[in-house]
Motif scaffolding. Structure first.
Motif, PDB file in Angstrom:
ATOM      1  N   CYS A 134      -5.859   1.863  -8.341  1.00 55.81           N
ATOM      2  CA  CYS A 134      -5.374   3.200  -8.016  1.00 55.81           C
ATOM      3  C   CYS A 134      -6.211   3.905  -6.958  1.00 55.81           C
ATOM      4  CB  CYS A 134      -5.291   4.048  -9.275  1.00 55.81           C
ATOM      5  SG  CYS A 134      -3.932   3.579 -10.377  1.00 55.81           S
ATOM      6  N   ALA A 135      -7.169   3.180  -6.346  1.00 56.71           N
ATOM      7  CA  ALA A 135      -7.839   3.762  -5.187  1.00 56.71           C
ATOM      8  C   ALA A 135      -6.823   3.990  -4.078  1.00 56.71           C
ATOM      9  CB  ALA A 135      -8.968   2.843  -4.714  1.00 56.71           C
ATOM     10  N   ASP A 136      -5.783   3.189  -4.058  1.00 63.29           N
ATOM     11  CA  ASP A 136      -4.655   3.361  -3.151  1.00 63.29           C
ATOM     12  C   ASP A 136      -3.459   3.772  -4.001  1.00 63.29           C
ATOM     13  OD1 ASP A 136      -2.597   3.250  -1.328  1.00 63.29           O
ATOM     14  OD2 ASP A 136      -3.045   1.236  -0.602  1.00 63.29           O
ATOM     15  N   ILE A 192      12.671   1.885   1.127  1.00 65.57           N
ATOM     16  CA  ILE A 192      11.673   0.831   1.286  1.00 65.57           C
ATOM     17  C   ILE A 192      11.437   0.133  -0.048  1.00 65.57           C
ATOM     18  CG2 ILE A 192      10.528   1.913   3.249  1.00 65.57           C
ATOM     19  CD1 ILE A 192       8.391   2.924   1.287  1.00 65.57           C
ATOM     20  N   LEU A 193      10.860  -1.070   0.040  1.00 66.31           N
ATOM     21  CA  LEU A 193      10.542  -1.880  -1.134  1.00 66.31           C
ATOM     22  C   LEU A 193       9.022  -1.892  -1.304  1.00 66.31           C
ATOM     23  CD1 LEU A 193      11.545  -3.912  -3.331  1.00 66.31           C
ATOM     24  CD2 LEU A 193      11.388  -5.693  -1.570  1.00 66.31           C
ATOM     25  N   LEU A 194       8.554  -1.528  -2.501  1.00 70.77           N
ATOM     26  CA  LEU A 194       7.113  -1.452  -2.752  1.00 70.77           C
ATOM     27  C   LEU A 194       6.724  -2.297  -3.949  1.00 70.77           C
ATOM     28  CD1 LEU A 194       8.151   1.911  -2.467  1.00 70.77           C
ATOM     29  CD2 LEU A 194       5.772   1.935  -1.741  1.00 70.77           C
ATOM     30  N   GLU A 195       5.519  -2.840  -3.921  1.00 72.51           N
ATOM     31  CA  GLU A 195       4.913  -3.469  -5.086  1.00 72.51           C
ATOM     32  C   GLU A 195       3.831  -2.539  -5.619  1.00 72.51           C
ATOM     33  OE1 GLU A 195       3.449  -7.339  -4.161  1.00 72.51           O
ATOM     34  OE2 GLU A 195       5.339  -8.300  -4.700  1.00 72.51           O
ATOM     35  N   GLY A 196       3.798  -2.352  -6.896  1.00 67.81           N
ATOM     36  CA  GLY A 196       2.789  -1.475  -7.457  1.00 67.81           C
ATOM     37  C   GLY A 196       2.950  -1.297  -8.949  1.00 67.81           C
ATOM     38  N   GLU A 197       2.204  -0.348  -9.484  1.00 69.93           N
ATOM     39  CA  GLU A 197       2.226  -0.046 -10.906  1.00 69.93           C
ATOM     40  C   GLU A 197       2.336   1.456 -11.098  1.00 69.93           C
ATOM     41  OE1 GLU A 197      -1.559  -1.544 -11.861  1.00 69.93           O
ATOM     42  OE2 GLU A 197      -0.948  -3.650 -11.924  1.00 69.93           O
ATOM     43  N   LEU A 198       3.129   1.861 -12.057  1.00 70.10           N
ATOM     44  CA  LEU A 198       3.223   3.280 -12.389  1.00 70.10           C
ATOM     45  C   LEU A 198       2.169   3.606 -13.432  1.00 70.10           C
ATOM     46  CD1 LEU A 198       7.063   3.949 -12.551  1.00 70.10           C
ATOM     47  CD2 LEU A 198       5.451   4.626 -10.769  1.00 70.10           C
ATOM     48  N   VAL A 199       1.358   4.624 -13.140  1.00 70.70           N
ATOM     49  CA  VAL A 199       0.237   4.999 -13.997  1.00 70.70           C
ATOM     50  C   VAL A 199       0.223   6.511 -14.153  1.00 70.70           C
ATOM     51  CG1 VAL A 199      -2.273   4.949 -14.231  1.00 70.70           C
ATOM     52  CG2 VAL A 199      -1.096   2.990 -13.233  1.00 70.70           C
ATOM     53  N   ILE A 200      -0.069   6.972 -15.356  1.00 71.69           N
ATOM     54  CA  ILE A 200      -0.211   8.402 -15.582  1.00 71.69           C
ATOM     55  C   ILE A 200      -1.498   8.878 -14.904  1.00 71.69           C
ATOM     56  CG2 ILE A 200      -0.298  10.244 -17.291  1.00 71.69           C
ATOM     57  CD1 ILE A 200       2.253   8.545 -17.306  1.00 71.69           C
ATOM     58  N   SER A 260       0.842  -1.189   0.000  1.00 69.31           N
ATOM     59  CA  SER A 260       0.000   0.000   0.000  1.00 69.31           C
ATOM     60  C   SER A 260       0.881   1.244   0.000  1.00 69.31           C
ATOM     61  CB  SER A 260      -0.910   0.027   1.235  1.00 69.31           C
ATOM     62  OG  SER A 260      -1.504   1.304   1.397  1.00 69.31           O
ATOM     63  N   PRO A 261       0.886   2.018  -1.078  1.00 70.22           N
ATOM     64  CA  PRO A 261       1.674   3.254  -1.096  1.00 70.22           C
ATOM     65  C   PRO A 261       1.254   4.231   0.005  1.00 70.22           C
ATOM     66  CG  PRO A 261       0.952   2.676  -3.315  1.00 70.22           C
ATOM     67  CD  PRO A 261       0.230   1.762  -2.386  1.00 70.22           C
ATOM     68  N   ASN A 262      -0.042   4.316   0.263  1.00 69.90           N
ATOM     69  CA  ASN A 262      -0.510   5.243   1.296  1.00 69.90           C
ATOM     70  C   ASN A 262      -0.063   4.811   2.685  1.00 69.90           C
ATOM     71  OD1 ASN A 262      -2.274   7.596   0.371  1.00 69.90           O
ATOM     72  ND2 ASN A 262      -3.061   5.912  -0.886  1.00 69.90           N
ATOM     73  N   ALA A 263      -0.047   3.506   2.934  1.00 74.10           N
ATOM     74  CA  ALA A 263       0.426   3.019   4.227  1.00 74.10           C
ATOM     75  C   ALA A 263       1.899   3.355   4.414  1.00 74.10           C
ATOM     76  CB  ALA A 263       0.201   1.519   4.330  1.00 74.10           C
ATOM     77  N   ALA A 264       2.674   3.284   3.332  1.00 73.31           N
ATOM     78  CA  ALA A 264       4.091   3.636   3.418  1.00 73.31           C
ATOM     79  C   ALA A 264       4.266   5.112   3.748  1.00 73.31           C
ATOM     80  CB  ALA A 264       4.788   3.298   2.105  1.00 73.31           C
ATOM     81  N   ILE A 265       3.469   5.966   3.116  1.00 68.40           N
ATOM     82  CA  ILE A 265       3.544   7.400   3.395  1.00 68.40           C
ATOM     83  C   ILE A 265       3.178   7.674   4.854  1.00 68.40           C
ATOM     84  CG2 ILE A 265       2.500   9.641   2.895  1.00 68.40           C
ATOM     85  CD1 ILE A 265       4.393   8.797   0.736  1.00 68.40           C
ATOM     86  N   GLU A 266       2.142   7.012   5.328  1.00 65.76           N
ATOM     87  CA  GLU A 266       1.684   7.236   6.695  1.00 65.76           C
ATOM     88  C   GLU A 266       2.723   6.766   7.714  1.00 65.76           C
ATOM     89  OE1 GLU A 266      -2.128   6.039   9.564  1.00 65.76           O
ATOM     90  OE2 GLU A 266      -2.191   5.666   7.406  1.00 65.76           O
TER      91      GLU A 266
END
Length: 264
Positions: A212-214, A189-197, A176-182
């Motif tokens: 992308c809700a998160d 840190i190591l994250l799983e995700g997708e880069l989207v415009i 969760s990108p938002n959890a990492a920010i919080e």
């Protein structure tokens, strides 16, 4: 006249005292690197993927002559300002970018490819089995002759399995990108995700794999050209990244490419 002699004597004594202080300071001062952090010393000829105290990827290079270098783990070619981590090819004794083909020798001298610079390094002090790290050193100038053969005279690795890379073993994977920010961790840190415009087209988002809700803005990544978007920012392909959280934002987003379960 007596007062003049006394004044001259005091002045000389003061200068002698200042000289003694300066001499003592110079004798105590050392140009050795900061001893607050060290890495394991590699054997001669060994090259190891390692990390600084804050998780920064580096390469610890044991040269055949017994000397040691600690080089940056990052590619200097950064289209859209998206970072990339390098691989090491033992048969060529050189580093390479697994995506765009830039190459460097074991001292960080550029051998070829689109990279605009060599690899930066750190000052080191080798003591017994440890390598102590000091101040950053600039990359070798582009006109620096390579150590060893030229790019096309080296035996380059043909299979991904032949290469050495940073595995980030033991790192927590943030889904969760938002959890990492919080959480605001102080290290990489190591994250799983997708880069989207982003829908507005003015930024790049790092979205969770389930949508992308998160999502958060990848502040360092620039919006790519339309012809690059499908290849490097497809929302259908999950990827892994390392990054840092600074001032409530995700920055230094860097794509990593390594083998896992037998495949890239």
């Amino acid at each position: 006249m007596k007062r003049l002699y006394i004044g001259a004597g005091l002045l000389i004594g003061f200068l002698v005292l200042i000289g003694a202080v300066v001499l003592g300071t110079n004798l105590l001062r050392t140009d050795e690197p900061d001893m607050s952090f060290s890495l394991r010393r590699p054997a001669a000829g060994q090259v190891r993927a390692d990390y600084l105290a804050d998780g920064t990827p580096v390469w610890v290079v044991g040269h055949e002559d017994g000397s040691v270098d600690v080089l940056s783990g990052f590619d200097t070619h950064v289209p859209s300002n998206l970072g990339k981590v390098l691989w090491w090819c033992p048969s060529a004794r050189a580093f390479e970018n697994p995506e765009h083909g830039s190459k460097w020798d074991e001292y960080g001298v550029k051998l070829g490819g689109p990279a605009p610079a060599g690899l930066a390094s750190l000052e080191v002090s080798v003591r017994s089995s440890r390598v102590f790290l000091g101040a950053p050193r600039p990359a070798p100038p582009l006109d620096t002759p390579p150590h060893g053969p030229a790019e096309f005279d080296r035996e380059w690795c043909r299979l991904p399995q032949e290469r050495v890379f940073h595995t980030f073993d033991g790192w927590e994977v943030w889904e969760s990108p938002n959890a990492a920010i919080e959480a605001a961790p102080e290290r990489w840190i190591l994250l799983e995700g997708e880069l989207v415009i982003a829908p507005a087209g003015d930024s790049v988002l790092l979205c969770a794999l389930d949508g992308c809700a998160d999502s958060v803005v990848a502040t360092n990544v620039e919006v790519p050209h339309a012809r690059q978007m499908d290849v490097r920012f497809s929302p259908l392909v999950g990827r892994r990244f390392i990054a840092r959280v600074r001032d409530g934002a995700l920055t230094d987003v860097t794509r990593i490419v390594f083998l896992e379960n037998g495949g890239p």
